[in-house]
Design a protein around this motif. Structure first.
Motif, PDB file in Angstrom:
ATOM      1  N   LEU A   4       0.828  -1.206   0.000  1.00  0.00           N
ATOM      2  CA  LEU A   4       0.000   0.000   0.000  1.00  0.00           C
ATOM      3  C   LEU A   4       0.864   1.258   0.000  1.00  0.00           C
ATOM      4  CD1 LEU A   4      -3.282   0.540   1.874  1.00  0.00           C
ATOM      5  CD2 LEU A   4      -1.523   2.269   2.142  1.00  0.00           C
ATOM      6  N   LYS A  35       2.562   1.385  -3.566  1.00  0.00           N
ATOM      7  CA  LYS A  35       1.676   1.616  -4.711  1.00  0.00           C
ATOM      8  C   LYS A  35       0.850   2.887  -4.582  1.00  0.00           C
ATOM      9  CE  LYS A  35      -1.666  -0.908  -7.611  1.00  0.00           C
ATOM     10  NZ  LYS A  35      -2.446  -2.172  -7.741  1.00  0.00           N
ATOM     11  N   HIS A  36       0.456   3.242  -3.351  1.00  0.00           N
ATOM     12  CA  HIS A  36      -0.458   4.377  -3.154  1.00  0.00           C
ATOM     13  C   HIS A  36       0.112   5.461  -2.251  1.00  0.00           C
ATOM     14  CE1 HIS A  36      -3.801   2.415  -5.235  1.00  0.00           C
ATOM     15  NE2 HIS A  36      -3.471   1.302  -4.603  1.00  0.00           N
ATOM     16  N   TYR A  53      -1.669   6.214   1.137  1.00  0.00           N
ATOM     17  CA  TYR A  53      -3.067   6.657   1.198  1.00  0.00           C
ATOM     18  C   TYR A  53      -3.999   5.491   0.893  1.00  0.00           C
ATOM     19  CZ  TYR A  53      -1.184  11.359   1.394  1.00  0.00           C
ATOM     20  OH  TYR A  53      -0.509  12.485   1.776  1.00  0.00           O
ATOM     21  N   PRO A  75      -6.711   3.207  -0.568  1.00  0.00           N
ATOM     22  CA  PRO A  75      -7.508   3.078  -1.790  1.00  0.00           C
ATOM     23  C   PRO A  75      -8.944   2.659  -1.456  1.00  0.00           C
ATOM     24  CG  PRO A  75      -6.123   1.149  -1.538  1.00  0.00           C
ATOM     25  CD  PRO A  75      -5.766   2.075  -0.412  1.00  0.00           C
ATOM     26  N   ASP A 125      -9.008  -0.624  -5.183  1.00  0.00           N
ATOM     27  CA  ASP A 125      -7.926  -1.420  -5.757  1.00  0.00           C
ATOM     28  C   ASP A 125      -8.113  -2.857  -5.277  1.00  0.00           C
ATOM     29  OD1 ASP A 125      -5.515  -2.782  -6.250  1.00  0.00           O
ATOM     30  OD2 ASP A 125      -4.315  -0.956  -6.041  1.00  0.00           O
ATOM     31  N   ASN A 135      -9.491   7.426  -2.276  1.00  0.00           N
ATOM     32  CA  ASN A 135      -8.040   7.285  -2.469  1.00  0.00           C
ATOM     33  C   ASN A 135      -7.243   8.371  -1.762  1.00  0.00           C
ATOM     34  OD1 ASN A 135      -8.723   5.104  -4.072  1.00  0.00           O
ATOM     35  ND2 ASN A 135      -8.640   6.289  -5.969  1.00  0.00           N
TER      36      ASN A 135
END
Length: 481
Positions: A93, A96-97, A100, A102, A127, A450
């Motif tokens: 997480l 990829k984000h 934050y 998803p 996601d 997100n």
């Protein structure tokens, strides 16, 4: 801005959940991609809810990213605690984000007054790698909704009762109502944040409070420069410090310090004998000083039976200070008022107003204070709040999920990807998203996605919605206690 209410406990999202949640990523069916959950009030004390508090939670907690430091701390704590930990999932997480979440959260507009048994909030992952996230945040998301919503609903219910008696017995209902229920609850709640959020929930309906942290919450979460107001008031220590033999001087000092033309001050007067204080000290020794000051002195009983005491105090003050009779035929005290802040709940509040009306007194003669009864004497079961998963996507196929325990069908949960439809006649219905009627308005709106907050209302906007919804509440619909 984010307030700094409790950074030591609140900084790590991974540890703001229930212990058993940390193993749930291993428990879903293989191939699970998305989970969809919702929040509702399943009934309880009230037949309606005044929705509030989600925005405060989003601004304080969900705009902060998860970090590698959070993951390291959670790994250490959960290992010692004896539970599995999805270290790889959380690291993914962050990678990829950016840390934050998803997630997509949809909710009714804050300030909405709606019947219970309907969806208020939905949450789903955006996601498929993070299908386990909606359930992971259940603990704090549900808490963020049920507590301020329950306080706001309770406060609105009191408002409906008070408004009824004001409109019946007063010529000044609109001016009087905003200050007829004062929040004394800061010392009676379980935490500083409860005082802030519960106190602000009360201020959707009224403008009187002694809970300063509620004002900070209004500034920081709902962009309100000043959400509530108060007046100078005595406590028992400032009166009894003078000694019983100088009780009159203690009251005279209050007049000297705070009584100016047009001002209002409150004086607790039951340290020894509330009836003697009203009759002899206020009604005789200090009567001329009260009248000459041009102030309104609010006498506060703080012990005894609330109903009998308020009525007797009103009669004594009427004899000593006089009354006028308004156009509705009810007496209004001159120069003085009463505030009852001890032992107040919806039942006692209604009883007091009833006996005053029966005795010919206007409701504008009395205000109320509530402490624990307003902010603390409630729990999640007061309105039977719950968050449940109603749909999952497995291998590209959505399936409806639900519970319906044989021992308690009131706990049966809703099924599918649901939303809240409002028909042209104003009625509402929880429906599947795919079955939203063409003439209906979808009352759920995206508020978070997100890591981004999509809607931010001011407190003024929320109050306007609450006031509009409040207009449809009837005092007879309110519970007795």
């Amino acid at each position: 801005m984010n307030p700094d209410l409790h950074p030591a406990l609140g900084h790590n999202l991974l540890l703001r959940t229930d212990s058993y949640k940390t193993s749930h990523w291993l428990q879903y069916p293989p191939g699970t991609q998305h989970t969809f959950s919702y929040i509702e009030s399943r009934g309880g004390r009230y037949g309606h809810s005044l929705f509030f508090g989600l925005q405060a939670y989003l601004r304080e907690y969900l705009t902060r990213p998860v970090t590698d430091a959070h993951i390291a701390e959670a790994k250490e704590v959960l290992a010692a605690h004896g539970l599995p930990f999805n270290e790889a999932g959380w690291k993914r997480l962050v990678e990829k984000h950016g840390g934050y979440l998803p997630l997509r959260i949809r909710a009714v507009a804050e300030g909405s007054v709606l019947p219970v048994h309907h969806v208020l909030v939905t949450v789903e992952n955006t996601d498929p790698e993070f299908f386990w996230l909606p359930s992971y945040i259940e603990t704090e998301l549900l808490r963020a909704v049920w507590y301020p919503t329950t306080v706001a609903t309770q406060s609105a219910s009191a408002k409906a009762v008070i408004a009824h008696y004001l409109h019946t017995t007063s010529d000044r209902a609109a001016q009087e109502l905003p200050f007829k229920l004062h929040d004394f609850g800061a010392r009676g709640v379980s935490s500083l944040e409860s005082a802030a959020l519960g106190g602000l929930a009360h201020l959707l309906n009224f403008q009187g409070t002694d809970t300063l942290t509620a004002l900070l919450a209004g500034r920081r979460y709902y962009d309100c420069a000043m959400a509530g107001f108060s007046i100078p008031a005595a406590e028992h220590s400032t009166i009894t410090a003078w000694g019983r033999e100088h009780e009159a001087e203690a009251y005279r000092n209050m007049l000297r310090q705070f009584a100016k033309p047009g001002s209002i001050l409150a004086v607790v007067s039951d340290s020894y004998d509330i009836f003697h204080a009203c009759d002899v000290i206020w009604g005789q020794q200090l009567r001329d000083a009260v009248v000459a000051s041009g102030a309104t002195v609010v006498i506060r009983p703080d012990s005894g039976d609330p109903v009998a005491t308020v009525l007797q105090v009103a009669r004594i003050l009427a004899d000593r200070f006089g009354t006028t009779t308004n156009s509705r035929g009810y007496r209004v005290l001159q120069h003085v008022r009463i505030i009852q802040g001890d032992g107040i709940n919806l039942g006692k509040l209604r009883e007091i107003l009833q006996v005053l009306q029966q005795a010919g007194f206007s409701a504008e003669n009395v205000a109320f204070g509530m402490g624990g009864g307003l902010l603390q004497q409630l729990n999640r079961d007061t309105m039977k709040f719950a968050m449940k998963c109603s749909a999952v996507q497995v291998d590209g196929q959505w399936r409806e999920v639900y519970k319906d325990p044989v021992g308690d069908h009131s706990k049966a949960s809703k099924r599918g990807r649901i939303t809240l439809a409002q028909r042209p006649d104003g009625s509402v219905q929880t429906v599947r998203e795919s079955e939203l009627p063409p003439d209906a308005k979808d009352l759920l709106r995206p508020v978070f996605e997100n890591g981004q907050i999509l809607v931010q209302d001011t407190l003024d906007t929320v109050r306007l919605r609450a006031e509009e919804g409040f207009m449809h509440l009837k005092p007879d619909d309110m519970p007795a206690a």
